[in-house]
Design a protein around this motif. Structure first.
Motif, PDB file in Angstrom:
ATOM      1  N   GLN A  29       0.827  -1.204   0.000  1.00  0.00           N
ATOM      2  CA  GLN A  29       0.000   0.000   0.000  1.00  0.00           C
ATOM      3  C   GLN A  29       0.864   1.258   0.000  1.00  0.00           C
ATOM      4  OE1 GLN A  29      -2.386  -0.708   3.465  1.00  0.00           O
ATOM      5  NE2 GLN A  29      -3.962  -1.832   2.338  1.00  0.00           N
ATOM      6  N   SER A  30       1.912   1.254   0.794  1.00  0.00           N
ATOM      7  CA  SER A  30       2.807   2.403   0.843  1.00  0.00           C
ATOM      8  C   SER A  30       3.497   2.616  -0.499  1.00  0.00           C
ATOM      9  CB  SER A  30       3.861   2.216   1.939  1.00  0.00           C
ATOM     10  OG  SER A  30       3.259   2.152   3.203  1.00  0.00           O
ATOM     11  N   THR A  31       3.868   1.521  -1.144  1.00  0.00           N
ATOM     12  CA  THR A  31       4.515   1.623  -2.448  1.00  0.00           C
ATOM     13  C   THR A  31       3.577   2.238  -3.473  1.00  0.00           C
ATOM     14  OG1 THR A  31       5.888  -0.303  -1.947  1.00  0.00           O
ATOM     15  CG2 THR A  31       5.670   0.302  -4.262  1.00  0.00           C
ATOM     16  N   VAL A  32       2.325   1.821  -3.468  1.00  0.00           N
ATOM     17  CA  VAL A  32       1.340   2.376  -4.409  1.00  0.00           C
ATOM     18  C   VAL A  32       1.135   3.867  -4.129  1.00  0.00           C
ATOM     19  CG1 VAL A  32      -1.096   2.321  -5.068  1.00  0.00           C
ATOM     20  CG2 VAL A  32       0.189   0.193  -4.845  1.00  0.00           C
ATOM     21  N   ILE A  33       1.065   4.245  -2.877  1.00  0.00           N
ATOM     22  CA  ILE A  33       0.880   5.657  -2.525  1.00  0.00           C
ATOM     23  C   ILE A  33       2.056   6.484  -3.021  1.00  0.00           C
ATOM     24  CG2 ILE A  33       0.818   7.268  -0.571  1.00  0.00           C
ATOM     25  CD1 ILE A  33      -0.863   5.122   0.901  1.00  0.00           C
ATOM     26  N   VAL A  34       3.275   5.969  -2.819  1.00  0.00           N
ATOM     27  CA  VAL A  34       4.466   6.694  -3.269  1.00  0.00           C
ATOM     28  C   VAL A  34       4.482   6.812  -4.791  1.00  0.00           C
ATOM     29  CG1 VAL A  34       6.989   6.555  -3.421  1.00  0.00           C
ATOM     30  CG2 VAL A  34       5.856   6.159  -1.236  1.00  0.00           C
ATOM     31  N   LEU A  35       4.127   5.744  -5.498  1.00  0.00           N
ATOM     32  CA  LEU A  35       4.118   5.794  -6.960  1.00  0.00           C
ATOM     33  C   LEU A  35       3.087   6.791  -7.477  1.00  0.00           C
ATOM     34  CD1 LEU A  35       4.543   2.022  -7.890  1.00  0.00           C
ATOM     35  CD2 LEU A  35       6.183   3.867  -8.228  1.00  0.00           C
ATOM     36  N   VAL A  36       1.895   6.789  -6.908  1.00  0.00           N
ATOM     37  CA  VAL A  36       0.850   7.724  -7.340  1.00  0.00           C
ATOM     38  C   VAL A  36       1.274   9.157  -7.050  1.00  0.00           C
ATOM     39  CG1 VAL A  36      -1.519   8.484  -6.868  1.00  0.00           C
ATOM     40  CG2 VAL A  36      -1.020   6.055  -7.178  1.00  0.00           C
ATOM     41  N   ALA A  37       1.819   9.398  -5.866  1.00  0.00           N
ATOM     42  CA  ALA A  37       2.272  10.753  -5.528  1.00  0.00           C
ATOM     43  C   ALA A  37       3.390  11.199  -6.464  1.00  0.00           C
ATOM     44  CB  ALA A  37       2.748  10.792  -4.075  1.00  0.00           C
ATOM     45  N   THR A  38       4.294  10.286  -6.800  1.00  0.00           N
ATOM     46  CA  THR A  38       5.386  10.615  -7.725  1.00  0.00           C
ATOM     47  C   THR A  38       4.838  10.991  -9.092  1.00  0.00           C
ATOM     48  OG1 THR A  38       6.879   9.130  -6.546  1.00  0.00           O
ATOM     49  CG2 THR A  38       7.486   9.740  -8.794  1.00  0.00           C
ATOM     50  N   LEU A  39       3.868  10.229  -9.570  1.00  0.00           N
ATOM     51  CA  LEU A  39       3.273  10.537 -10.872  1.00  0.00           C
ATOM     52  C   LEU A  39       2.546  11.879 -10.849  1.00  0.00           C
ATOM     53  CD1 LEU A  39       1.956   7.017 -11.911  1.00  0.00           C
ATOM     54  CD2 LEU A  39       3.894   8.265 -12.876  1.00  0.00           C
ATOM     55  N   LEU A  40       1.820  12.158  -9.777  1.00  0.00           N
ATOM     56  CA  LEU A  40       1.109  13.437  -9.671  1.00  0.00           C
ATOM     57  C   LEU A  40       2.086  14.613  -9.640  1.00  0.00           C
ATOM     58  CD1 LEU A  40      -1.741  12.604  -7.134  1.00  0.00           C
ATOM     59  CD2 LEU A  40      -1.976  13.160  -9.549  1.00  0.00           C
ATOM     60  N   ILE A  41       3.118  14.504  -8.846  1.00  0.00           N
ATOM     61  CA  ILE A  41       4.095  15.590  -8.751  1.00  0.00           C
ATOM     62  C   ILE A  41       4.820  15.767 -10.084  1.00  0.00           C
ATOM     63  CG2 ILE A  41       6.264  16.282  -7.637  1.00  0.00           C
ATOM     64  CD1 ILE A  41       5.127  14.961  -5.067  1.00  0.00           C
TER      65      ILE A  41
END
Length: 63
Positions: A29-41
């Motif tokens: 779950q943490s990995t998915v959150i980091v990936l989504v945040a990275t894509l958004l930024i």
């Protein structure tokens, strides 16, 4: 030398007994959150770059 061995023993004990390690599901779950945040930024920075590029191109075309 005694201080170093004490430090290593206490560090090992802390890592083994006192640290709460995340579960595999929490890691995923943490990995998915980091990936989504990275894509958004990345998207926001890309849009800002396009806007700055267009603005500078417009300013340079005036001269």
């Amino acid at each position: 030398m005694n201080k170093i061995s004490t430090y290593l023993r206490e560090s090992y004990r802390e890592l083994v007994e006192k640290v709460t390690w995340p579960t595999w599901l929490q890691l995923q779950q943490s990995t998915v959150i980091v990936l989504v945040a990275t894509l958004l930024i990345t998207g926001v920075v890309w849009v800002m770059d396009l806007v700055a590029q267009s603005a500078l191109h417009f300013i340079y075309s005036l001269f």
